[in-house]
Design an enzyme around this catalytic site. Structure first.
Site, PDB file in Angstrom:
ATOM      1  N   GLU A 206       0.848  -1.189   0.000  1.00 52.76           N
ATOM      2  CA  GLU A 206       0.000   0.000   0.000  1.00 52.76           C
ATOM      3  C   GLU A 206       0.892   1.252   0.000  1.00 52.76           C
ATOM      4  O   GLU A 206       1.942   1.283   0.628  1.00 52.76           O
ATOM      5  CB  GLU A 206      -0.881  -0.023   1.247  1.00 52.76           C
ATOM      6  CG  GLU A 206      -1.914   1.086   1.294  1.00 52.76           C
ATOM      7  CD  GLU A 206      -2.816   0.996   2.531  1.00 52.76           C
ATOM      8  OE1 GLU A 206      -3.942   1.512   2.472  1.00 52.76           O
ATOM      9  OE2 GLU A 206      -2.380   0.411   3.548  1.00 52.76           O
TER      10      GLU A 206
ATOM     11  N   LYS B 118     -10.213   0.520  -2.352  1.00 54.77           N
ATOM     12  CA  LYS B 118     -10.315   0.118  -0.953  1.00 54.77           C
ATOM     13  C   LYS B 118     -11.706   0.421  -0.389  1.00 54.77           C
ATOM     14  O   LYS B 118     -12.177   1.559  -0.429  1.00 54.77           O
ATOM     15  CB  LYS B 118      -9.246   0.848  -0.148  1.00 54.77           C
ATOM     16  CG  LYS B 118      -9.103   0.413   1.301  1.00 54.77           C
ATOM     17  CD  LYS B 118      -7.950   1.167   1.951  1.00 54.77           C
ATOM     18  CE  LYS B 118      -7.685   0.710   3.379  1.00 54.77           C
ATOM     19  NZ  LYS B 118      -6.538   1.438   3.973  1.00 54.77           N
TER      20      LYS B 118
ATOM     21  N   CYS C 296      -5.053  -3.677   3.204  1.00 52.55           N
ATOM     22  CA  CYS C 296      -4.764  -3.282   4.584  1.00 52.55           C
ATOM     23  C   CYS C 296      -5.940  -3.497   5.534  1.00 52.55           C
ATOM     24  O   CYS C 296      -6.221  -4.624   5.939  1.00 52.55           O
ATOM     25  CB  CYS C 296      -4.268  -1.843   4.606  1.00 52.55           C
ATOM     26  SG  CYS C 296      -3.328  -1.404   6.094  1.00 52.55           S
TER      27      CYS C 296
END
Length: 268
Positions: A41, A114, A155
């Protein structure tokens, strides 16, 4: 079978320096036999301000970061999961945190934005409010590769098993997980969560992390992992920039799902 690589970085505020470090990692991965490599990321920019992030944000049609990734994937004949980069959103004050996949011909074959934004208060000096600067995605994304169906997560997504169940329902056999975990949450939860998601869904997870002290003052946990469908850690890099590689085999996914068919026994 295929060799996959997780590339760990300590990215900073200089996009050019970050791209050079990413290229070095990708070339080392390819030289080590990798056919699929995952960047972390924020690999191209660990921004120190929203204005910096907006300044370097690209459009969905392309930009210098995407051009560099397409060139490298084509030149190295390497599939690249390009961590995350900032892409412009409908809100001019925000960006999307987008994970892009390039195949070995340099074609962009997937984009995942995301879904779960990191809005947490961990205590003094550890407050994050991604929703102030990012617009959340809303679509589960998988892509067919020569080594099995690849799912994408980023993440904080790791803490939401329902996303991984949706990936499983889409036929996933491998999940790429670019990340930049904080030190306290990483020390407490990173490995157990990565292994849990692999075990629950009987799939490989290639978790590529930021790791180290960044020039924007932030510290990240590192410990990039490649985990197999049984939950075994095949490779790990604790700290600092570098790469880890491992072999994956979709036959192992099928074997685990036959031996312990929990994914077939779901009732809810």
């Amino acid at each position: 079978m295929a060799t996959v690589a997780a590339i760990q970085m300590s990215s900073g505020r200089d996009v050019g320096a970050n791209l050079a470090a990413a290229e070095a990692g990708l070339r080392a991965a390819q030289a080590g036999g990798a056919q699929l490599a995952v960047l972390p990321e924020n690999f191209a920019l660990m921004a120190d301000s929203p204005s910096s992030r907006l300044r370097h944000a690209e459009t969905d049609d392309g930009g210098p970061i995407q051009d560099a990734l397409a060139y490298l994937s084509r030149t190295l004949s390497l599939w690249i999961v390009a961590g995350t980069i900032a892409l412009r959103s409908r809100d001019p004050a925000k960006v999307r945190s987008a994970c892009l996949v390039f195949d070995d011909r340099g074609e962009r074959v997937a984009r995942y934005d995301k879904i779960h934004l990191f809005d947490v208060d961990l205590g003094p000096g550890e407050r994050y409010a991604e929703s102030d600067a990012f617009e959340a995605g809303d679509t589960v994304v998988t892509v067919a590769t020569p080594w099995g169906r690849l799912g994408l997560a980023i993440c904080y997504d790791l803490r939401f098993p329902e996303l991984f169940r949706a990936l499983l329902d889409a036929g996933v056999e491998i999940v790429a997980l670019p990340a930049a975990f904080t030190v306290p949450t990483g020390a407490a939860h990173w490995e157990v969560l990565v292994r849990a998601r692999a075990i629950e869904n009987s799939c490989y997870i290639v978790a590529s992390a930021q790791g180290g002290r960044h020039d924007n003052g932030r510290a990240t946990f590192g410990h990039s992992l490649i985990v197999d469908p049984w939950g075994a850690v095949l490779a790990e890099r604790p700290e600092g920039p570098g790469i880890v590689t491992a072999q994956i085999d979709r036959a192992s996914v099928a074997a685990v799902r036959r031996r312990l068919p929990s994914v077939m026994h779901r009732r809810l």
